[in-house]
Each structure stands twice: as C-alpha cells, then as structure tokens.
Motif scaffolding. Structure first.
Motif, PDB file in Angstrom:
ATOM      1  N   UNK A 211      59.699 -57.583 -40.380  1.00  0.00           N
ATOM      2  CA  UNK A 211      59.067 -56.286 -40.144  1.00  0.00           C
ATOM      3  C   UNK A 211      60.124 -55.266 -39.742  1.00  0.00           C
ATOM      4  N   UNK A 212      59.889 -53.993 -40.081  1.00  0.00           N
ATOM      5  CA  UNK A 212      60.852 -52.953 -39.703  1.00  0.00           C
ATOM      6  C   UNK A 212      60.794 -52.686 -38.210  1.00  0.00           C
ATOM      7  N   UNK A 213      61.922 -52.336 -37.648  1.00  0.00           N
ATOM      8  CA  UNK A 213      61.985 -51.859 -36.263  1.00  0.00           C
ATOM      9  C   UNK A 213      62.608 -50.477 -36.285  1.00  0.00           C
ATOM     10  N   UNK A 214      61.864 -49.450 -35.837  1.00  0.00           N
ATOM     11  CA  UNK A 214      60.534 -49.455 -35.243  1.00  0.00           C
ATOM     12  C   UNK A 214      59.447 -49.837 -36.264  1.00  0.00           C
ATOM     13  N   UNK A 233      64.098 -56.354 -38.803  1.00  0.00           N
ATOM     14  CA  UNK A 233      65.201 -55.647 -39.467  1.00  0.00           C
ATOM     15  C   UNK A 233      65.138 -54.190 -39.013  1.00  0.00           C
ATOM     16  N   UNK A 234      66.315 -53.624 -38.734  1.00  0.00           N
ATOM     17  CA  UNK A 234      66.367 -52.306 -38.097  1.00  0.00           C
ATOM     18  C   UNK A 234      66.560 -51.193 -39.126  1.00  0.00           C
ATOM     19  N   UNK A 235      65.719 -50.169 -39.000  1.00  0.00           N
ATOM     20  CA  UNK A 235      65.904 -48.961 -39.809  1.00  0.00           C
ATOM     21  C   UNK A 235      67.076 -48.163 -39.242  1.00  0.00           C
ATOM     22  N   UNK A 236      67.728 -47.406 -40.105  1.00  0.00           N
ATOM     23  CA  UNK A 236      68.958 -46.690 -39.742  1.00  0.00           C
ATOM     24  C   UNK A 236      68.617 -45.295 -39.207  1.00  0.00           C
ATOM     25  N   UNK A 237      68.560 -45.176 -37.883  1.00  0.00           N
ATOM     26  CA  UNK A 237      68.173 -43.902 -37.267  1.00  0.00           C
ATOM     27  C   UNK A 237      69.169 -42.799 -37.594  1.00  0.00           C
ATOM     28  N   UNK A 238      70.450 -43.149 -37.689  1.00  0.00           N
ATOM     29  CA  UNK A 238      71.472 -42.132 -37.979  1.00  0.00           C
ATOM     30  C   UNK A 238      71.407 -41.634 -39.413  1.00  0.00           C
ATOM     31  N   UNK A 442      58.996 -39.250 -33.888  1.00  0.00           N
ATOM     32  CA  UNK A 442      59.506 -40.372 -33.095  1.00  0.00           C
ATOM     33  C   UNK A 442      60.877 -39.984 -32.549  1.00  0.00           C
ATOM     34  N   UNK A 443      60.895 -38.991 -31.646  1.00  0.00           N
ATOM     35  CA  UNK A 443      62.174 -38.468 -31.162  1.00  0.00           C
ATOM     36  C   UNK A 443      62.888 -39.454 -30.244  1.00  0.00           C
ATOM     37  N   UNK A 444      64.205 -39.392 -30.293  1.00  0.00           N
ATOM     38  CA  UNK A 444      65.031 -40.170 -29.361  1.00  0.00           C
ATOM     39  C   UNK A 444      65.237 -39.337 -28.113  1.00  0.00           C
ATOM     40  N   UNK A 445      65.078 -39.946 -26.941  1.00  0.00           N
ATOM     41  CA  UNK A 445      65.185 -39.208 -25.682  1.00  0.00           C
ATOM     42  C   UNK A 445      66.281 -39.827 -24.819  1.00  0.00           C
ATOM     43  N   UNK A 446      67.029 -38.956 -24.185  1.00  0.00           N
ATOM     44  CA  UNK A 446      68.046 -39.403 -23.235  1.00  0.00           C
ATOM     45  C   UNK A 446      67.380 -39.599 -21.880  1.00  0.00           C
ATOM     46  N   UNK A 447      67.545 -40.791 -21.300  1.00  0.00           N
ATOM     47  CA  UNK A 447      66.995 -41.087 -19.980  1.00  0.00           C
ATOM     48  C   UNK A 447      68.157 -41.400 -19.038  1.00  0.00           C
ATOM     49  N   UNK A 480      55.262 -44.971 -25.679  1.00  0.00           N
ATOM     50  CA  UNK A 480      56.694 -45.256 -25.537  1.00  0.00           C
ATOM     51  C   UNK A 480      57.240 -46.021 -26.739  1.00  0.00           C
ATOM     52  N   UNK A 481      58.496 -45.721 -27.068  1.00  0.00           N
ATOM     53  CA  UNK A 481      59.124 -46.353 -28.227  1.00  0.00           C
ATOM     54  C   UNK A 481      59.239 -47.852 -28.104  1.00  0.00           C
ATOM     55  N   UNK A 482      59.289 -48.363 -26.878  1.00  0.00           N
ATOM     56  CA  UNK A 482      59.392 -49.813 -26.687  1.00  0.00           C
ATOM     57  C   UNK A 482      58.182 -50.539 -27.256  1.00  0.00           C
ATOM     58  N   UNK A 483      57.062 -49.846 -27.410  1.00  0.00           N
ATOM     59  CA  UNK A 483      55.874 -50.450 -28.008  1.00  0.00           C
ATOM     60  C   UNK A 483      55.987 -50.639 -29.509  1.00  0.00           C
ATOM     61  N   UNK A 484      56.961 -49.961 -30.119  1.00  0.00           N
ATOM     62  CA  UNK A 484      57.174 -50.061 -31.570  1.00  0.00           C
ATOM     63  C   UNK A 484      58.429 -50.856 -31.904  1.00  0.00           C
ATOM     64  N   UNK A 485      59.259 -51.060 -30.888  1.00  0.00           N
ATOM     65  CA  UNK A 485      60.559 -51.692 -31.103  1.00  0.00           C
ATOM     66  C   UNK A 485      61.620 -50.631 -31.333  1.00  0.00           C
ATOM     67  N   UNK A 486      62.813 -50.860 -30.811  1.00  0.00           N
ATOM     68  CA  UNK A 486      63.925 -49.919 -30.958  1.00  0.00           C
ATOM     69  C   UNK A 486      65.214 -50.655 -30.618  1.00  0.00           C
ATOM     70  N   UNK A 487      66.324 -50.108 -31.072  1.00  0.00           N
ATOM     71  CA  UNK A 487      67.610 -50.748 -30.769  1.00  0.00           C
ATOM     72  C   UNK A 487      67.863 -50.739 -29.270  1.00  0.00           C
ATOM     73  N   UNK A 488      68.491 -51.804 -28.803  1.00  0.00           N
ATOM     74  CA  UNK A 488      68.826 -51.926 -27.380  1.00  0.00           C
ATOM     75  C   UNK A 488      69.597 -50.695 -26.919  1.00  0.00           C
ATOM     76  N   UNK A 489      69.189 -50.148 -25.767  1.00  0.00           N
ATOM     77  CA  UNK A 489      69.889 -48.999 -25.199  1.00  0.00           C
ATOM     78  C   UNK A 489      69.398 -47.659 -25.681  1.00  0.00           C
ATOM     79  N   UNK A 490      68.447 -47.641 -26.634  1.00  0.00           N
ATOM     80  CA  UNK A 490      67.877 -46.369 -27.090  1.00  0.00           C
ATOM     81  C   UNK A 490      66.448 -46.242 -26.581  1.00  0.00           C
ATOM     82  N   UNK A 491      65.987 -44.999 -26.464  1.00  0.00           N
ATOM     83  CA  UNK A 491      64.635 -44.738 -25.949  1.00  0.00           C
ATOM     84  C   UNK A 491      63.973 -43.669 -26.811  1.00  0.00           C
TER      85      UNK A 491
END
Length: 523
Positions: A211-214, A233-238, A442-447, A480-491
C-alpha cells in the motif's frame, strides 16, 4: 435467595400481624438470617472482554473517524450546552463528505432517485422525461418493480450493463463485460471483499499487501482485520507525491524476507496526497505487477476530480489493454469507483462498483459465493450508481442543467484546490504540494522540538498533539498525518477542500493564525 427477598419485601418496621400469624418484624429477621447463610454471588464475568475479543479487530485503526473526531463530537455537545469556547462551531474538515459541507445534490440524480423511491411520481409533470425513462428501466429490473426488493448478489443486471457501457465509453471503446462488474456498498466494500479472497497462508507465506504511504486508512484497517502483512511503499513527497517504481522494487524485495507479496494497491488520484499519475507511471506499475506476479487493485474513486491542467486521469484498465495482450490477458486487476466522490458527493447512498478482469473462472464462483453471504448491496445505492454511469446525453431534456451543475461543482473544487495550496504555502513552517486531484490537502508542517516533547508527555504523536490543539483552539477538525502513514521525522495533516469558498478562506486563515502562535509558543 428468592424466599429471602420475598420475606424482605413483606417485612417492615411495623409489628402488624401477617396473614401467616407472624409479625412483619420477625419475617424481616428471618430474611436477614437467610441472606447471611447464603451470601451474594460475585457478578458473572463478561464473555466478551478486551482480552477475549478478536485481536485482529482490536488492531484495526481508522484515523478518519478516530480520537480527533470523537473529541470534536464532545466539543459540539459542550457548545450545545452553552459552554463558552473561542469559536462558535466545529468545522469538520476531516472527511470527504461533500453534502455535509454544503455542496448541493445534482438535480438529475435526485430526480431519478425520487422516482425510483416513490413510483407514483412517474405520473407527475414536474419530472423530466429522461429522468422518468431511467427510473422506469431501473424499476423494471427490480423484483416487484421496487427498490425495496433484494437484487442478485452481483447487482441488478441492467445496472451492471450500464456500468460496463460507461467504462467502454470512458476508456475509448476498450471493451467491458457486465459479467466482470460487481456492484458494491461504496468502493470500500469491494476493496475489503477482494482482499478477503486474496489473503492466505501463514508465517513467511502469509499474503503481503503493498500500500502507498501516505495511504487511505481503509487499507491498513482491512489488512489488520484479515491479519495480512502490510508492505509499505513510500510516495515521493519532494516530487509531488509521485510513485517511483524503484521504490516498489525496494519494498517488494524487503517484504519477501517475511511474507509473500501478492497484492499491489494504487490510489489514483491520490488520497490523501492528491497526485494524479501519468500514463507512463501507470505503464511502469503494470509492467512491475506483471513482472512480480502481483494482483493489482486500482482505487479510482476520484477519477472525476482532476484539477491541474497538466494532468489527466488514465484508468488502469485502459492502459493495461493498450499495452497489448501479453499484459491485458494476464495481469489480474480490480478497479473501484463510487457515488461518494467526484461531482456527485452522494456518500450516504453507499453506491459503488468494482470491475475485476482476468480472474480465474473458479475464483469468480468463489467471489460470487462470498458476495451472496451479504445478500446484495443496497438497491438504492445501486440505482444511484446507475445514474452516475448513465447521465443525460446531448439532446435530452436534462442535459444542459446536468452539465451546468457538474461543471460548477468541479470548477469550484479546482479553484479551492489552488486557493488552499497558495494560502498554505504563504505560512512559514507549512509546505503544501500542488493539489492535482481528489479533494484534500496534505500539507507538511514543522513541529518544534518543545512541541514534540509536550506531545510525548501527553502520550500522543506530534501531529496528533498539533491537530488536537488546533481543534481545541479553533474548532477546526483535521486528521493527523500519522493516521495515513508518513516518513519518519515528517509531520502532516489532511484537510478537505470541500467547504464553501468563503468558509474555506476562514478555515485557512484560522489555521495560519494558529500555526504562527503554535510556533511562537513552542519555539
């Protein structure tokens, strides 16, 4: 015990003689003595507890309606009781429920549904003839000419024929067989049904589902329920959440050490990420599935929701056939669609279909058997699906109004997609990729580190902490993005773009103000 209770009921402080010749006080004393001799038993233990329940069900999580949404419901009740908050309403931007957010139903869909539900209206001059014609066709295919009857487990025959005709038109005359069409209770029902048939084995031979993450949390929930192995498998956010086949190769090779990867799930356009896959990407994915002998699941419920002028929806079925018989005759593919998204937004009807091709004939029988256990999908939902795949055509009475309403909905969504992207990207500490399709950002947020520490103290993930604070301070409910899955260290968080434009602007401004205060507080 029954005798003691009877004696107690008969007894009281009065010493009036009873019909049995004893005072009521002596009866009470006798009852008390009986109770001392026969003490109360401890309460019977529950058969079903958290320890004894099905562990696979306990493992299921569904973030879209998870803790954040439960909290939103609590806050709404507090507002109704007059408890003061820094806002007057909860805005549920957590889910893609178009009509709940104010989108008006498409007139033609509701006209045909009204006629199907109450056939006496077929004599009314208030309804157009093309709507009556469709309603009559649907009703004639139903038992007793009524939506209240069961249908065949695979769905009403004439509706499956209309779905096949729609797919053929959509895909430029690539043939579709009604016998490969299965009407479902929304797309979710079809996805979970196919996965039930696919999952087997134990230990290292247990079925792995890629399955894709997210991802949309339905997938991880069904995988948990079936005790299958989730292969991320991770989608390429960049790169605008693109799907890279090299990432698929990495995921499948690593998974082979502990499971049998057998299924590859694709969401196009993406949920929650909103990317639209190019034709070249789809070709690469199909070749990869053919090479690795994977069963393809193509979740295409957002096929009408493409906003970027540089993007176009390509169905996996169409591309598969155009790649030639080596692929089109061998790659097993299940594709899914629904009445809930697109321009329709008819979530509550729970209408959907799946087309399954290249299925082994014996498995086809097993699939129909499995579907027959739930008898049939709601016939009203099947009717709604029929109207979606069989809309008014040029020359029919309702065509102009239908086209105008459809274009208005999709045009507004395109504007809101661009508005959301632009406003989010003006906020320091928020980055939002282009919303090419679907109906979410699905914005990336700095925490900040201090906020991460505060989240840990509350035993929450950082983005759950962020979203909970956003809800409590602004009334805006996002996931929250953690409910969909995301790369470690990203929010991240997911937010629907469905509110009316002015309300959406308000929501975006409130998120901006909250985010700036959040950064300042935890700097």
């Amino acid at each position: 015990m029954r005798r003691a209770a009877l004696l107690v009921r008969r007894g009281c402080c009065s010493r009036t003689p009873s019909p049995w010749g004893r005072s009521q006080s002596s009866a009470a004393a006798e009852a008390s003595a009986v109770l001392k001799v026969r003490p109360e038993r401890s309460p019977r233990e529950r058969i079903l507890t958290l320890e004894s329940m099905n562990p696979q069900v306990k493992a299921v999580e569904y973030a879209v309606r998870g803790p954040i949404v439960l909290k939103a419901g609590e806050i709404e009740l507090e507002l109704q009781r007059g408890i003061k908050k820094p806002f007057t309403e909860v805005i549920r931007a957590n889910i893609g429920d178009a009509q709940a957010m104010g989108q008006q139903p498409i007139t033609f869909i509701r006209q045909v549904m009204a006629l199907c539900t109450y056939p006496n209206l077929l004599d009314s001059p208030s309804f157009p003839e093309d709507a009556k014609k469709r309603a009559q066709r649907i009703l004639q295919a139903c038992g007793g000419n009524s939506l209240g009857s069961y249908s065949a487990s695979q769905g009403v025959n004439c509706i499956r024929e209309d779905v096949a005709a729609y797919i053929t038109r959509r895909d430029g005359d690539v043939p579709a067989d009604p016998d490969n069409i299965y009407l479902t209770t929304g797309a979710s029902d079809g996805i979970s049904t196919i996965l039930k048939i696919l999952v087997s084995g134990g230990g290292k031979s247990r079925t792995g589902v890629m399955i894709p993450i997210p991802q949309y949390p339905l997938y991880s929930a069904v995988i948990s329920e079936l005790d299958a192995i989730q292969v991320n498998y991770y989608l390429d956010e960049d790169n605008c959440w693109a799907l890279n086949v090299n990432e698929l190769r990495r995921a499948v090779q690593e998974a082979k050490d502990h499971c049998d990867p057998k299924v590859l799930c694709i969401i196009n356009p993406g949920n929650p990420t909103g990317q639209v896959q190019s034709r070249k990407c789809i070709e690469d994915v199909i070749h990869f599935a053919w090479e690795e002998k994977l069963f393809l699941l193509a979740d295409e419920v957002y096929q009408d929701n493409v906003y970027s002028p540089d993007c176009r929806f390509h169905s996996f079925k169409k591309v598969l056939y155009e790649m030639g018989p080596e692929y089109s005759s061998n790659v097993e593919l299940a594709s899914f669609h629904s009445t809930s998204k697109g321009y329709m937004g008819e979530c509550g009807y729970r209408g959907g279909y799946m087309e399954v091709i290249n299925l082994h004939p014996e498995i086809k029988g097993q699939l129909v058997k499995l579907l027959s256990v739930r008898l049939c999908p709601p016939v009203s939902g099947q009717a709604a699906m029929d109207i979606v795949v069989n809309p008014p055509v040029p020359g029919e009475e309702s065509f102009e109004q239908f086209s105008r309403e459809k274009e208005s909905v999709l045009g507004n969504l395109a504007k809101k997609a661009k508005l959301t992207e632009d406003l989010f990207n003006q906020v320091p500490g928020i980055h939002c990729n282009p919303l090419q399709g679907a109906m979410y950002a699905f914005p990336r947020i700095f925490i900040p580190a201090k906020a991460v520490e505060a989240a840990q103290a509350h035993k929450m993930s950082p983005d759950m902490f962020y979203c909970m604070k956003l809800l409590e301070e602004t009334g805006i409910c996002v996931v929250p993005g953690s409910g969909f899955g995301q790369r470690e260290g990203t929010h991240h968080f997911r937010m629907t773009i469905l509110p009316p434009v002015e309300k959406l602007k308000t929501v975006l401004e409130k998120v901006k103000d909250f985010h700036m205060k959040f950064l300042e507080k935890y700097a």
